[in-house]
Design a protein around this motif. Structure first.
Motif, mmCIF file in Angstrom:
data_model
loop_
_atom_site.group_PDB
_atom_site.id
_atom_site.type_symbol
_atom_site.label_atom_id
_atom_site.label_comp_id
_atom_site.label_asym_id
_atom_site.label_seq_id
_atom_site.Cartn_x
_atom_site.Cartn_y
_atom_site.Cartn_z
ATOM 1 N N ASP A 98 0.817 -1.214 0.000
ATOM 2 C CA ASP A 98 0.000 0.000 0.000
ATOM 3 C C ASP A 98 0.852 1.266 0.000
ATOM 4 O O ASP A 98 0.599 2.209 0.760
ATOM 5 C CB ASP A 98 -0.965 0.010 1.192
ATOM 6 C CG ASP A 98 -1.978 -1.114 1.105
ATOM 7 O OD1 ASP A 98 -2.325 -1.489 -0.031
ATOM 8 O OD2 ASP A 98 -2.399 -1.616 2.151
ATOM 9 N N GLY A 99 1.872 1.293 -0.822
ATOM 10 C CA GLY A 99 2.663 2.515 -0.990
ATOM 11 C C GLY A 99 3.510 2.884 0.206
ATOM 12 O O GLY A 99 3.796 4.048 0.427
ATOM 13 N N GLY A 100 3.920 1.941 0.992
ATOM 14 C CA GLY A 100 4.793 2.234 2.119
ATOM 15 C C GLY A 100 4.074 2.350 3.446
ATOM 16 O O GLY A 100 4.702 2.362 4.485
ATOM 17 N N GLY A 101 2.763 2.457 3.407
ATOM 18 C CA GLY A 101 2.017 2.532 4.657
ATOM 19 C C GLY A 101 1.795 1.154 5.234
ATOM 20 O O GLY A 101 1.544 0.200 4.516
ATOM 21 N N VAL A 102 1.905 1.035 6.529
ATOM 22 C CA VAL A 102 1.692 -0.248 7.185
ATOM 23 C C VAL A 102 0.265 -0.269 7.713
ATOM 24 O O VAL A 102 -0.139 0.609 8.470
ATOM 25 C CB VAL A 102 2.706 -0.452 8.337
ATOM 26 C CG1 VAL A 102 2.423 -1.740 9.062
ATOM 27 C CG2 VAL A 102 4.122 -0.428 7.802
ATOM 28 N N ASP A 103 -0.492 -1.276 7.290
ATOM 29 C CA ASP A 103 -1.847 -1.427 7.802
ATOM 30 C C ASP A 103 -2.062 -2.882 8.207
ATOM 31 O O ASP A 103 -1.182 -3.726 8.047
ATOM 32 C CB ASP A 103 -2.886 -0.957 6.777
ATOM 33 C CG ASP A 103 -2.850 -1.766 5.496
ATOM 34 O OD1 ASP A 103 -1.930 -2.570 5.314
ATOM 35 O OD2 ASP A 103 -3.777 -1.595 4.677
ATOM 36 N N ALA A 104 -3.235 -3.173 8.738
ATOM 37 C CA ALA A 104 -3.519 -4.513 9.253
ATOM 38 C C ALA A 104 -3.480 -5.564 8.149
ATOM 39 O O ALA A 104 -2.998 -6.682 8.363
ATOM 40 C CB ALA A 104 -4.870 -4.528 9.955
ATOM 41 N N ALA A 105 -3.961 -5.218 6.966
ATOM 42 C CA ALA A 105 -3.987 -6.196 5.871
ATOM 43 C C ALA A 105 -2.576 -6.570 5.434
ATOM 44 O O ALA A 105 -2.276 -7.762 5.238
ATOM 45 C CB ALA A 105 -4.777 -5.635 4.693
ATOM 46 N N SER A 106 -1.696 -5.585 5.280
ATOM 47 C CA SER A 106 -0.336 -5.902 4.853
ATOM 48 C C SER A 106 0.426 -6.656 5.941
ATOM 49 O O SER A 106 1.212 -7.550 5.640
ATOM 50 C CB SER A 106 0.419 -4.642 4.439
ATOM 51 O OG SER A 106 0.558 -3.752 5.520
ATOM 52 N N LEU A 107 0.169 -6.312 7.201
ATOM 53 C CA LEU A 107 0.806 -7.063 8.290
ATOM 54 C C LEU A 107 0.313 -8.502 8.344
ATOM 55 O O LEU A 107 1.094 -9.430 8.564
ATOM 56 C CB LEU A 107 0.552 -6.372 9.634
ATOM 57 C CG LEU A 107 1.335 -5.085 9.870
ATOM 58 C CD1 LEU A 107 0.918 -4.456 11.199
ATOM 59 C CD2 LEU A 107 2.819 -5.340 9.839
ATOM 60 N N THR A 108 -0.979 -8.693 8.120
ATOM 61 C CA THR A 108 -1.538 -10.048 8.130
ATOM 62 C C THR A 108 -0.980 -10.865 6.967
ATOM 63 O O THR A 108 -0.545 -12.004 7.155
ATOM 64 C CB THR A 108 -3.074 -10.002 8.048
ATOM 65 O OG1 THR A 108 -3.567 -9.252 9.149
ATOM 66 C CG2 THR A 108 -3.667 -11.392 8.055
ATOM 67 N N ALA A 109 -0.998 -10.284 5.774
ATOM 68 C CA ALA A 109 -0.487 -10.988 4.603
ATOM 69 C C ALA A 109 1.006 -11.304 4.765
ATOM 70 O O ALA A 109 1.451 -12.412 4.472
ATOM 71 C CB ALA A 109 -0.721 -10.163 3.346
ATOM 72 N N VAL B 7 -5.405 -12.843 -1.189
ATOM 73 C CA VAL B 7 -6.823 -12.596 -0.903
ATOM 74 C C VAL B 7 -6.980 -11.539 0.174
ATOM 75 O O VAL B 7 -7.827 -10.641 0.064
ATOM 76 C CB VAL B 7 -7.533 -13.917 -0.513
ATOM 77 C CG1 VAL B 7 -8.902 -13.663 0.093
ATOM 78 C CG2 VAL B 7 -7.642 -14.839 -1.708
ATOM 79 N N VAL B 8 -6.160 -11.602 1.195
ATOM 80 C CA VAL B 8 -6.221 -10.589 2.261
ATOM 81 C C VAL B 8 -5.953 -9.197 1.698
ATOM 82 O O VAL B 8 -6.644 -8.237 2.015
ATOM 83 C CB VAL B 8 -5.231 -10.929 3.395
ATOM 84 C CG1 VAL B 8 -5.024 -9.756 4.321
ATOM 85 C CG2 VAL B 8 -5.706 -12.142 4.166
ATOM 86 N N LEU B 9 -4.940 -9.091 0.843
ATOM 87 C CA LEU B 9 -4.603 -7.783 0.277
ATOM 88 C C LEU B 9 -5.670 -7.273 -0.697
ATOM 89 O O LEU B 9 -5.991 -6.088 -0.694
ATOM 90 C CB LEU B 9 -3.254 -7.844 -0.423
ATOM 91 C CG LEU B 9 -2.052 -7.938 0.499
ATOM 92 C CD1 LEU B 9 -0.775 -8.095 -0.317
ATOM 93 C CD2 LEU B 9 -1.954 -6.730 1.403
ATOM 94 N N VAL B 10 -6.228 -8.168 -1.494
ATOM 95 C CA VAL B 10 -7.201 -7.753 -2.503
ATOM 96 C C VAL B 10 -8.540 -7.384 -1.869
ATOM 97 O O VAL B 10 -9.175 -6.389 -2.251
ATOM 98 C CB VAL B 10 -7.376 -8.851 -3.578
ATOM 99 C CG1 VAL B 10 -8.560 -8.570 -4.472
ATOM 100 C CG2 VAL B 10 -6.110 -8.985 -4.392
ATOM 101 N N THR B 11 -8.967 -8.149 -0.897
ATOM 102 C CA THR B 11 -10.283 -7.900 -0.308
ATOM 103 C C THR B 11 -10.304 -6.677 0.602
ATOM 104 O O THR B 11 -11.357 -6.097 0.811
ATOM 105 C CB THR B 11 -10.785 -9.127 0.484
ATOM 106 O OG1 THR B 11 -9.842 -9.448 1.502
ATOM 107 C CG2 THR B 11 -11.013 -10.294 -0.437
ATOM 108 N N THR B 12 -9.169 -6.305 1.136
ATOM 109 C CA THR B 12 -9.148 -5.141 2.025
ATOM 110 C C THR B 12 -8.664 -3.873 1.319
ATOM 111 O O THR B 12 -8.707 -2.805 1.900
ATOM 112 C CB THR B 12 -8.246 -5.393 3.260
ATOM 113 O OG1 THR B 12 -6.936 -5.674 2.815
ATOM 114 C CG2 THR B 12 -8.804 -6.507 4.092
ATOM 115 N N GLY B 13 -8.170 -4.035 0.110
ATOM 116 C CA GLY B 13 -7.594 -2.882 -0.576
ATOM 117 C C GLY B 13 -8.493 -2.324 -1.577
ATOM 118 O O GLY B 13 -9.333 -1.726 -1.872
#
Length: 106
Positions: A33-44, A100-106
């Protein structure tokens, strides 16, 4: 001696594969997500890191088991491909889950 060296090369290949999956997980957790850390990227990223650690652990377990067989004079063969197949399927499943985590939350 050749069998021991082949066993070591195989273990190193498992270790390299596991490390590569973990590095992708770390990069995903940090740079998604462009350098931002969010729950989806941490989970993935966490899913991929766990899968990579599992691959490395499986490779070490396999290396030790075959080493014992070689020291006892047994000749291990590639008759059982269940372990490597399951490890490959687990990594593939981890990649799909991360996507799937990244696509569904992004």
């Amino acid at each position: 001696m050749r069998d021991h060296l082949a066993n070591e090369r195989t273990q190193l290949a498992w270790l390299r594969t596991g490390a590569a999956v973990m590095v992708v997980g770390l990069a995903l957790a940090r740079f998604a997500d462009g350098g931002g850390v969010d729950a989806a990227s941490l989970t993935a990223g966490g899913v991929l890191i766990a899968a990579g650690a599992g691959v490395a652990a499986y490779g070490l377990r396999r290396y030790r088991r075959i080493g014992v067989e070689l020291r006892h004079g047994l000749s291990p063969t590639a008759a059982s491909t269940r372990g490597p197949t399951l490890a490959s399927a687990a990594v593939l499943l981890a990649v799909v889950v991360a996507a799937v985590v990244l696509v569904t939350t992004g």
